[in-house]
Design an enzyme around this catalytic site. Structure first.
Site, mmCIF file in Angstrom:
data_model
loop_
_atom_site.group_PDB
_atom_site.id
_atom_site.type_symbol
_atom_site.label_atom_id
_atom_site.label_comp_id
_atom_site.label_asym_id
_atom_site.label_seq_id
_atom_site.Cartn_x
_atom_site.Cartn_y
_atom_site.Cartn_z
ATOM 1 N N LYS A 83 40.805 28.435 43.605
ATOM 2 C CA LYS A 83 40.224 29.382 42.644
ATOM 3 C C LYS A 83 40.211 28.709 41.271
ATOM 4 C CE LYS A 83 40.789 34.397 42.157
ATOM 5 N NZ LYS A 83 41.804 35.462 42.205
HETATM 6 O O1 G3P Z 1 42.160 38.883 41.752
HETATM 7 C C1 G3P Z 1 41.824 39.273 40.492
HETATM 8 C C2 G3P Z 1 41.472 40.720 40.255
HETATM 9 O O2 G3P Z 1 41.284 41.413 41.429
HETATM 10 C C3 G3P Z 1 42.299 41.349 39.195
HETATM 11 O O3 G3P Z 1 42.259 42.768 39.192
HETATM 12 O O4 G3P Z 1 43.099 44.961 38.462
HETATM 13 O O5 G3P Z 1 43.988 42.867 37.370
HETATM 14 O O6 G3P Z 1 41.670 43.658 36.926
HETATM 15 P P1 G3P Z 1 42.784 43.598 37.925
#
Ligand code: G3P
Length: 219
Positions: A83
């Site tokens: 990633k």
């Molecule tokens: O994997 C990254 C992503 O899904 C992060 O989610 O909830 O931290 O915006 P969030």
């Protein structure tokens, strides 16, 4: 649509993988920090449990170091997906790693033009963060729709991996508009199966069954 789970919690991954509906896993530096564990060990364990793509994020900001980190991460297991962030260095690293045959997930995507660049750089997955766009009053799902339209029109095979999913409606809507993958926090994945009428109906069936006094295994 494939389901990935967005966590570095190995206990959660084992439990959810046993349902047979987990196609892959995504992690990021925040999720690794939350697990409190060593990254390399954690990714190795996850790769043992889930045969599908497991995203492991580089920590470097400069392309050459990202490439070195990506190569190291790919030594852990064949299903590691590197990633990288959507920066010019990340795109350069993406192109090099993709040319070496490695799977690359370009993350932190917030615009259709960024997604276009990731596809041009040979990304296996592009990760638009829909919840974070909603957080600032924009429309995350609209971004997924735009990327779908562009990738179809231009015949790119980069997969749209909807990330930053916050609600069960996000999941349904991503499926309707053609996201290839949704990466779900475990709590959202669990909620997908819940419905009060399912619980109520099952309670009634069980109560009636008990009255019959029967046992299927003794029949
Ligand atoms: O994997 C990254 C992503 O899904 C992060 O989610 O909830 O931290 O915006 P969030």
């Amino acid at each position: 649509m494939k389901f990935f789970i967005d966590t570095a919690d190995i206990a959660e991954i084992r439990e959810l993988a046993a349902t047979g509906i987990v196609d892959g896993v995504t992690t990021n530096p925040s999720l690794i920090a939350k697990s409190g564990r060593d990254m390399i060990e954690t990714i190795a364990e996850i790769c043992d449990v889930v045969p599908g793509p497991v995203s492991a994020e580089v920590a470097a900001l400069e392309a050459d170091k990202m490439i070195a980190e990506g190569r190291r991460l790919c030594e852990i297991a064949d299903n590691v997906t590197v990633k990288v962030p959507l920066t010019w260095d990340g795109l350069r690293a993406c192109r090099t790693l993709a040319d070496e045959g490695k799977m690359v997930n370009v993350t932190l995507c917030f615009s259709a033009n960024q997604a276009l660049l990731a596809a041009k750089a040979g990304a296996t997955f592009i990760s638009p963060f829909i919840g974070r766009l909603d957080d600032i009053g924009l429309d995350g799902l609209e971004l997924i729709e735009e990327i779908r339209e562009i990738y179809d029109a231009q015949d790119f095979d980069t997969e749209i991996l909807a990330a930053s999913i916050r609600t069960v409606n996000h999941v349904k809507d991503c499926a309707k508009i053609g996201a290839d993958v949704a990466t779900l926090p475990p709590a959202i994945l669990r909620k997908l199966a819940e419905h009060p009428l399912t619980d109520k109906g099952l309670d009634a069936f069980m109560a009636d069954w008990a009255k019959t006094g029967q046992d299927i295994l003794k029949g």
